[in-house]
Design a protein around this motif. Sequence first.
Motif, PDB file in Angstrom:
ATOM      1  N   LEU A   1       0.834  -1.204   0.000  1.00 54.94           N
ATOM      2  CA  LEU A   1       0.000   0.000   0.000  1.00 54.94           C
ATOM      3  C   LEU A   1       0.868   1.254   0.000  1.00 54.94           C
ATOM      4  CD1 LEU A   1      -2.990  -0.876   2.347  1.00 54.94           C
ATOM      5  CD2 LEU A   1      -3.055  -0.461  -0.110  1.00 54.94           C
ATOM      6  N   LYS A   2       1.981   1.184   0.715  1.00 54.29           N
ATOM      7  CA  LYS A   2       2.916   2.307   0.736  1.00 54.29           C
ATOM      8  C   LYS A   2       3.413   2.600  -0.671  1.00 54.29           C
ATOM      9  CE  LYS A   2       4.990   2.494   5.291  1.00 54.29           C
ATOM     10  NZ  LYS A   2       5.939   1.761   6.132  1.00 54.29           N
ATOM     11  N   LYS A   3       3.736   1.521  -1.389  1.00 50.33           N
ATOM     12  CA  LYS A   3       4.279   1.688  -2.738  1.00 50.33           C
ATOM     13  C   LYS A   3       3.316   2.427  -3.657  1.00 50.33           C
ATOM     14  CE  LYS A   3       7.125  -2.450  -2.780  1.00 50.33           C
ATOM     15  NZ  LYS A   3       7.124  -3.829  -3.293  1.00 50.33           N
ATOM     16  N   VAL A   4       2.017   2.265  -3.430  1.00 46.79           N
ATOM     17  CA  VAL A   4       1.068   2.989  -4.270  1.00 46.79           C
ATOM     18  C   VAL A   4       0.549   4.239  -3.547  1.00 46.79           C
ATOM     19  CG1 VAL A   4       0.377   0.939  -5.565  1.00 46.79           C
ATOM     20  CG2 VAL A   4      -0.893   1.575  -3.515  1.00 46.79           C
ATOM     21  N   GLY A   5       1.195   4.574  -2.441  1.00 43.39           N
ATOM     22  CA  GLY A   5       0.888   5.815  -1.740  1.00 43.39           C
ATOM     23  C   GLY A   5      -0.423   5.826  -0.975  1.00 43.39           C
ATOM     24  N   LEU A   6      -0.825   4.662  -0.461  1.00 42.08           N
ATOM     25  CA  LEU A   6      -2.136   4.609   0.187  1.00 42.08           C
ATOM     26  C   LEU A   6      -2.099   4.041   1.599  1.00 42.08           C
ATOM     27  CD1 LEU A   6      -4.397   3.457  -2.778  1.00 42.08           C
ATOM     28  CD2 LEU A   6      -4.388   5.678  -1.659  1.00 42.08           C
ATOM     29  N   GLU A   7      -0.939   4.117   2.262  1.00 38.15           N
ATOM     30  CA  GLU A   7      -0.903   3.513   3.594  1.00 38.15           C
ATOM     31  C   GLU A   7      -1.875   4.197   4.547  1.00 38.15           C
ATOM     32  OE1 GLU A   7       1.410   5.337   2.250  1.00 38.15           O
ATOM     33  OE2 GLU A   7       2.890   6.159   3.644  1.00 38.15           O
ATOM     34  N   GLU A   8      -2.167   5.457   4.309  1.00 39.81           N
ATOM     35  CA  GLU A   8      -3.105   6.145   5.203  1.00 39.81           C
ATOM     36  C   GLU A   8      -4.554   5.730   4.975  1.00 39.81           C
ATOM     37  OE1 GLU A   8      -2.429  10.365   5.197  1.00 39.81           O
ATOM     38  OE2 GLU A   8      -0.359  10.019   5.818  1.00 39.81           O
ATOM     39  N   GLN A   9      -4.811   5.167   3.816  1.00 37.68           N
ATOM     40  CA  GLN A   9      -6.181   4.730   3.513  1.00 37.68           C
ATOM     41  C   GLN A   9      -6.380   3.246   3.827  1.00 37.68           C
ATOM     42  OE1 GLN A   9      -4.491   6.838   1.614  1.00 37.68           O
ATOM     43  NE2 GLN A   9      -5.849   8.611   1.651  1.00 37.68           N
ATOM     44  N   ALA A  10      -5.402   2.647   4.492  1.00 33.20           N
ATOM     45  CA  ALA A  10      -5.400   1.197   4.688  1.00 33.20           C
ATOM     46  C   ALA A  10      -6.703   0.663   5.280  1.00 33.20           C
ATOM     47  CB  ALA A  10      -4.223   0.781   5.569  1.00 33.20           C
ATOM     48  N   ASN A  11      -7.301   1.431   6.192  1.00 34.05           N
ATOM     49  CA  ASN A  11      -8.480   0.908   6.872  1.00 34.05           C
ATOM     50  C   ASN A  11      -9.799   1.385   6.290  1.00 34.05           C
ATOM     51  OD1 ASN A  11      -7.090  -0.717   8.751  1.00 34.05           O
ATOM     52  ND2 ASN A  11      -6.482   1.163   9.835  1.00 34.05           N
ATOM     53  N   LEU A  12      -9.739   1.991   5.124  1.00 32.53           N
ATOM     54  CA  LEU A  12     -10.983   2.409   4.468  1.00 32.53           C
ATOM     55  C   LEU A  12     -11.513   1.301   3.568  1.00 32.53           C
ATOM     56  CD1 LEU A  12     -10.236   6.125   3.490  1.00 32.53           C
ATOM     57  CD2 LEU A  12     -11.359   5.223   5.529  1.00 32.53           C
ATOM     58  N   TYR A  13     -12.838   1.275   3.445  1.00 33.71           N
ATOM     59  CA  TYR A  13     -13.473   0.305   2.552  1.00 33.71           C
ATOM     60  C   TYR A  13     -13.540   0.874   1.135  1.00 33.71           C
ATOM     61  CZ  TYR A  13     -14.747  -2.506   6.553  1.00 33.71           C
ATOM     62  OH  TYR A  13     -14.693  -3.304   7.658  1.00 33.71           O
ATOM     63  N   PRO A  14     -13.641  -0.013   0.140  1.00 35.33           N
ATOM     64  CA  PRO A  14     -13.678   0.452  -1.243  1.00 35.33           C
ATOM     65  C   PRO A  14     -14.656   1.609  -1.473  1.00 35.33           C
ATOM     66  CG  PRO A  14     -13.508  -1.921  -1.242  1.00 35.33           C
ATOM     67  CD  PRO A  14     -13.611  -1.483   0.200  1.00 35.33           C
TER      68      PRO A  14
END
Lengths: 254, 221
Positions: A130-143
């Motif tokens: 997720l970090k690699k695609v820049g989304l570690e902060e959104q990890a706990n969000l649903y689609p």
Amino acid sequence: MQKGIDKVVVLEVEDIHKKYRGQDILKGISFKVRKGETKVIIGPSGTGKSTLLRCINQLTIPDKGRIWLEGEEVIHTKKNINQFRQKMGMVFQDFNLFDHLTALGNVEIGLTRVKRMDKDEARQKAIEELKKVGLEEQANLYPAQLSGGQKQRVSIARALAMDPKVMLFDEPTSALDPELIGEVLEVIKNLAIQGMTMILVTHEMGFARSVANEIIFMEDGKILESGPPYQLFNNPKYERTKRFLKKITELYGE
Amino acid sequence: MNEFYYFIREILLPSLFEGTLVTIKLIIFSIPLGLILGVLIAVGRVYGNRIISFLCAVYVIFFRGTPLLVQLFILYYGLPSVGIFFSPFVAAVIGFILCSCAYHSEYIRGAIQSIKSGQMMAAEALGMSRVQAILYIILPQALRRAIPGCSNEIIYLVKYSSLAFMVTCVELTGAGKIIATRYFKYTEVFLVVGIIYLLMVSVVTKFLDMLEKKLEIPGLG
């Protein structure tokens, strides 16, 4: 053929045929993808580009033809096919994220359920991806809580987590709002730079031009012509290719 | 008035208490087993081969198409003629499970079919087998969507558990009937019986609502 790419063939596709409802969709497609290469498939809609990608990982079973992944023939038997699919990352036009799982859960599930990875280890790896695609902060969000571009980046991370030998992208930006396309292309471009082997179906010509080692122009279930981007864009063999490129460039810009 | 309270407190409630316990036991066995069988039948219908799918469909047609009472009579009064004997309680539980699972399966089948085909495709693209995809991707979504329908069926079950009395299983309604006949106080007895059902249904409803909330996922359902 461009000299210099004499690396190993990762994926070989030979004479793929597919009929659907009595209509020939693919009429004998063959090509090779070498390690680290990015192949971009372009062509008018309805020419079987998506079907071709689905035939490669056997989501659609071809009527005829053979496929090899790293020298091993891809055969659709229950036991075998799941092994092959793990090695081929697939990114869909409409994301197909698992709606009941968070971004992290989406990336994790293949690791825990398919690769049987230890839970903590899987979590670590999923966070990395997720970090690699820049989304570690959104990890706990649903689609449903993510934007289209974010969804597609999660789906790329989900595929990458499996450490695939080749990535298949089926029009990854076609379902996105124009302002969200860039962030997804950026991720794909980085993959190309890092040497991921990829096959990409897209209408983004400017992107295709900058990222592709080879462009394949498909029409009516066949490969009409293929070659490095500068050749196809500047000096196509066929009038048909020229017309398509002109039209699509006008439509989508560079 | 004193006599009335005495009757309620000293005679009616104690004897209804036993019956209520039997009713609770009936539904506690029937609900989970009915649900599990319902899931299996739904999955069989959607993902089974032609034979399995056909058999599941026939099952549902039969159990939705005939009165539960007839099913109970066959189980309790009919089967002994072929050498199969059930106690009243077991006959009732089996009947409730077999009937409710047919209804559950329809709610769940609808929910499964409402899941976009891309979910299965993405699961398979990751290398999941059919069974894994159904277990980890399809069912967690479909079952959430099926909660309202299945809740409805569970609430029906609480009430139609009273049919157990027709195969001589003395549950709440049966216990009420016995007291009412003995004391000739039908109105009072069945008012209280009705209130007890209402309480049970309220508890179950509350529980199911909480479950639905707890399992809620943004964008799903």
